[in-house]
Design a protein around this motif. Structure first.
Motif, short mmCIF file in Angstrom:
data_model
loop_
_atom_site.label_atom_id
_atom_site.label_comp_id
_atom_site.label_asym_id
_atom_site.label_seq_id
_atom_site.Cartn_x
_atom_site.Cartn_y
_atom_site.Cartn_z
N ALA B 8 18.80 -48.86 12.99
CA ALA B 8 19.04 -47.42 13.15
C ALA B 8 19.40 -46.85 11.79
CB ALA B 8 20.19 -47.18 14.14
N MET B 9 19.43 -45.54 11.71
CA MET B 9 19.81 -44.83 10.49
C MET B 9 19.08 -45.34 9.24
SD MET B 9 21.74 -42.27 10.95
CE MET B 9 23.16 -41.50 11.68
N GLU B 50 30.61 -34.91 20.13
CA GLU B 50 29.96 -34.02 19.17
C GLU B 50 29.08 -34.75 18.17
OE1 GLU B 50 33.13 -33.72 20.05
OE2 GLU B 50 33.01 -31.85 21.17
N SER B 51 29.11 -36.07 18.16
CA SER B 51 28.27 -36.81 17.22
C SER B 51 26.80 -36.51 17.45
CB SER B 51 28.45 -38.31 17.43
OG SER B 51 29.60 -38.74 16.77
N CYS B 52 25.99 -36.75 16.42
CA CYS B 52 24.57 -36.52 16.60
C CYS B 52 23.92 -37.72 17.28
CB CYS B 52 23.90 -36.23 15.26
SG CYS B 52 23.89 -37.61 14.13
N LEU B 53 22.77 -37.47 17.87
CA LEU B 53 22.09 -38.53 18.62
C LEU B 53 21.85 -39.79 17.79
CD1 LEU B 53 20.67 -39.46 21.20
CD2 LEU B 53 18.64 -38.24 20.46
N PRO B 54 21.31 -39.69 16.55
CA PRO B 54 21.09 -40.92 15.78
C PRO B 54 22.37 -41.71 15.54
CG PRO B 54 19.93 -39.11 14.76
CD PRO B 54 20.78 -38.51 15.84
N SER B 55 23.50 -41.02 15.33
CA SER B 55 24.72 -41.78 15.07
C SER B 55 25.25 -42.41 16.35
CB SER B 55 25.77 -40.90 14.39
OG SER B 55 26.24 -39.92 15.26
N LYS B 56 25.00 -41.78 17.48
CA LYS B 56 25.36 -42.41 18.75
C LYS B 56 24.53 -43.68 18.94
CE LYS B 56 26.91 -38.33 21.22
NZ LYS B 56 26.57 -37.28 22.18
N TYR B 58 23.25 -45.39 16.64
CA TYR B 58 23.72 -46.37 15.66
C TYR B 58 24.88 -47.19 16.22
CZ TYR B 58 24.94 -48.28 11.10
OH TYR B 58 25.19 -49.13 10.06
N MET B 59 25.82 -46.50 16.86
CA MET B 59 26.96 -47.20 17.43
C MET B 59 26.51 -48.20 18.51
SD MET B 59 29.53 -46.14 15.81
CE MET B 59 31.07 -46.35 16.67
N GLY B 60 25.51 -47.82 19.27
CA GLY B 60 24.97 -48.72 20.28
C GLY B 60 24.39 -49.98 19.64
N HIS B 61 23.68 -49.78 18.52
CA HIS B 61 23.10 -50.93 17.83
C HIS B 61 24.18 -51.85 17.27
CE1 HIS B 61 18.76 -50.25 17.90
NE2 HIS B 61 19.03 -48.96 17.90
N VAL B 62 25.20 -51.24 16.68
CA VAL B 62 26.30 -52.05 16.14
C VAL B 62 26.92 -52.87 17.28
CG1 VAL B 62 28.59 -51.97 15.09
CG2 VAL B 62 26.79 -50.49 14.23
N TYR B 63 27.16 -52.20 18.39
CA TYR B 63 27.80 -52.88 19.53
C TYR B 63 26.95 -54.06 20.00
CZ TYR B 63 29.85 -53.61 24.13
OH TYR B 63 30.44 -54.17 25.23
N SER B 64 25.62 -53.86 19.98
CA SER B 64 24.74 -54.93 20.47
C SER B 64 24.75 -56.14 19.55
CB SER B 64 23.31 -54.41 20.65
OG SER B 64 22.68 -54.29 19.40
N LEU B 65 25.23 -55.97 18.31
CA LEU B 65 25.23 -57.08 17.35
C LEU B 65 26.56 -57.83 17.35
CD1 LEU B 65 23.47 -55.38 14.32
CD2 LEU B 65 22.59 -57.34 15.59
N TYR B 178 14.71 -42.46 10.62
CA TYR B 178 15.43 -42.97 11.79
C TYR B 178 15.15 -42.17 13.06
CZ TYR B 178 18.83 -39.47 10.13
OH TYR B 178 19.42 -38.33 9.68
N ASN B 179 14.54 -41.00 12.92
CA ASN B 179 14.06 -40.30 14.10
C ASN B 179 12.64 -40.72 14.44
OD1 ASN B 179 16.38 -38.78 14.38
ND2 ASN B 179 15.61 -37.13 13.10
N ILE B 180 11.79 -40.74 13.41
CA ILE B 180 10.36 -41.00 13.63
C ILE B 180 10.14 -42.35 14.30
CG2 ILE B 180 8.13 -41.35 12.51
CD1 ILE B 180 9.04 -39.59 10.24
#
Lengths: 315, 317
Positions: B8-9, B50-56, B58-65, B178-180
């Protein structure tokens, strides 16, 4: 037997259908509420047509509107088109020199800009449904009047009340407030119409150049109060066709005619049982919601999957 | 030793650089899966609303690791020199992750060129943390840089070939990588474009240095580097493309300002702004892209017809 082309516009609130002949003349039309059941609404319309247009041989079908895909599969349509193109094609067939189309429907509103007979730009409302037909319906209910009466009542007002209509929730509380401090009902209703217009021009029409001739269509165009408010806000004459609610359906019919692939239409479709079933694919963690479409208990199509896993599950 | 990399990001910008650097140091890497609904939902749970979608995401990806690797790579990017800052999100990610998950080991490097923190310094420091010698680290970094350059050049070459083709309708997707390339944000858009007969071309495959130089024509005072590259890249290719889609993730601050700028300043090509959010209204997305493609197709057909034969066109349309 004459040949005819069927066009359906299945919207969130209402379902519209027309049968046209080779010269784009409307032979038959019907407008009913969708009532949350597009398949049933279409069946009612087909049944209605079956009894009235026996001398017409329908050779192709086009669908548009938010249920275009579902009904397209159901009727085996040869054209399934988005609302913007369908509306533009429909309107252009009646007003070839139109430059701007305002369209306000039950849940969405669109602005289509046309140059030289082709669409050059468009805008749609985003997540918010403020300033659409359903907004007017709910406010009319609150004021205890029929939505059809909004127009005539609004025209009697000389001094429309200003209503904050950026958001339906705020509009509602502002409306109650204005009523409580003594604004007249007709002024409030006229204010609602102004609010719809300013909301539309500020949200959908933001940054777009609006050039005459302007055609206004969709369900809300039947509301004379809103038409007047549009004329006041833009300073231009607003054209509302007698068939302004049918333009999408007309466009779909014309597009299916242009498509030139014949797909004979069978009125017996009303006897077939159509059923949709939602299912959740569990093959990966996306858990896509898949819609399966059954015709007489045999699955004919399924959609909603993001990846090939969902394909395998159902086909 | 295993280093986890969230897919992500900045991953999409520095993929080759990171992957080569770690592989040259003989360190295994683990890249999180493609974004899926579970990752998104986890991300939403671990983020403020209020976070933006990509940063949300990102947090999901970090959690999965978490629990699957020894370190998680989270760079902190503040600026690339004076006048070239980035969205504060890239500045904050390291701290957000550390404060949200607490007990995880994070591998990081700083890019804050205004204050003397350069990429090279950061990478050498990472090598030290991972117990590698200075010489090994500098060799790995040089290789990684070379790999990134080669990869960028290859991508640009492929895309230039596509862009020179006259028989395709080319739609430029103006968006952050990171959007594309995200499975939930950009992928459905790209799929629709392909399905409707268009060929997507991407801003991140256009030469960054040239784009940056070009962006000065549109605005001299813009300060987000990534957005400058985006607007400059439109200018670079505007004669070769048929339409522009500004793809934004909700609620991106820099994009909301810069997209408005683009819409006002470049009126030559049909442009739409598509905003994706976590609620995923697919129907709206489909309608918007379909009508946009219709506009472009009709325009180009008309254009071709006009060129072919004016009288023929009048009779046939």
């Amino acid at each position: 037997m004459r040949t005819g082309f069927l066009g359906l516009d299945i919207g969130s609130i209402s379902t519209k259908a027309v049968i046209i002949d080779k010269n784009n003349n409307i032979i038959a039309d019907k407008y009913i509420w969708t009532e949350g059941n597009p398949v049933n609404a279409v069946k009612i319309i087909i049944e209605y047509f079956r009894n009235r247009v026996q001398d017409i041989n329908i050779i192709s079908t086009g669908t548009t509107g938010s249920a275009r895909k579902l009904i397209g599969v159901m009727l085996n349509a040869n054209v399934v088109k988005n609302e913007i193109t369908a509306h533009a094609v429909g309107t252009l067939s009646v007003y070839p020199d139109v430059k701007t189309i305002f369209e306000i429907g039950g849940q969405d509103s669109k602005l289509i800009l046309i140059d030289n007979g082709i669409v050059v730009d468009y805008a749609m409302n985003t997540l918010c449904a403020a300033g659409t037909g359903s907004f007017l319906t709910s406010q009319a209910k609150r004021l205890g009047i029929d939505v059809e009466d909004i127009g005539p009542i609004a025209l009697t007002s000389d001094n429309p009340t200003k209503i904050a209509a950026r958001c339906t929730v705020f509009a509602e509380s502002d409306l109650v407030h204005k009523a409580q401090i003594g604004h007249k009902k007709e002024d409030i209703i006229a204010g609602l119409c102004m609010a719809v217009v300013s909301n539309y021009l500020n949200n959908v029409g933001k940054g777009k150049t609006i050039k005459p001739p302007i055609v206004f269509q969709g369900g809300v165009s039947k509301n004379t109060g809103v038409v007047k408010a549009f004329e006041k806000a833009t300073g231009e004459k607003i054209v509302v066709d007698a068939n302004s609610h049918l333009m999408g359906a007309l466009g779909a019919a014309i597009l299916s005619k242009r498509c030139a692939s014949e797909q004979p239409f069978d009125f017996n479709i009303t006897d077939i049982v159509f059923r949709t079933e939602g299912d959740e694919c569990k093959k990966c963690s996306n858990n896509c919601e898949i819609i399966c479409f059954y015709k007489n208990d045999i699955m004919v199509d399924a959609w909603g999957n993001r990846c090939a896993n969902g394909d395998l599950m159902h086909k | 030793m295993m280093v986890g990399i969230p897919r992500a990001m900045l991953y999409y910008r520095y993929k080759e650089l990171w992957e080569t650097f770690f592989s040259k140091l003989n360190i295994k890497i683990r890249i999180s899966e493609e974004t899926n609904k579970k990752i998104l939902n986890d991300g939403i749970n671990f983020s403020v609303d209020e976070s933006c979608l990509p940063s949300k995401i990102y947090m999901g990806h970090v959690y999965s690791l978490i629990g699957k690797c020894d370190y998680i790579l989270i760079p902190r990017v503040v600026n690339y020199g004076e006048g070239n800052s980035v969205c504060v999100k890239f500045n904050a990610l390291y701290d957000i992750v550390r404060n949200t998950f607490g007990n995880i080991k994070i591998l990081t490097y700083n890019i804050d060129m205004e204050n003397g923190c350069f990429e090279k310094k950061g990478f050498l420091n990472m090598g030290k943390v991972l117990g590698k010698s200075y010489l090994d680290s500098i060799k790995a970094y040089k290789n990684a840089k070379q790999a990134q350059r080669t990869c960028n050049r290859r991508k640009a070459d492929i895309q230039n070939k596509i862009m020179d083709r006259k028989d395709k309708l080319k739609i430029l997707i103006v968006s952050h990588p990171y959007n594309i390339y995200d499975k939930l944000i950009g992928y459905p858009v790209i799929q629709y474009i392909n399905k409707l007969g268009g060929t997507p071309v991407f801003t991140d495959s256009i030469d960054r240095r040239q784009s940056l130089a070009e962006s000065k024509d549109l605005s001299k005072s813009l300060y987000w580097l990534y957005n400058k590259e985006l607007i400059g890249s439109i200018k670079l290719v505007e004669d070769k493309i048929d339409g522009v889609i500004l793809l934004t993730a909700f609620p991106c601050g820099p994009d909301s300002l810069v997209n408005e700028l683009i819409m006002r300043k470049s009126k030559k090509i049909p442009t739409i702004n598509i905003i994706c959010d976590e609620l995923q209204g697919e129907a709206g997305l489909q309608t918007r892209i379909e009508s946009f493609m219709d506009i472009i197709i009709e325009k180009s057909e008309k254009y071709n017809c006009l060129k072919r034969d004016e009288s023929d066109f009048a009779a046939g349309y």
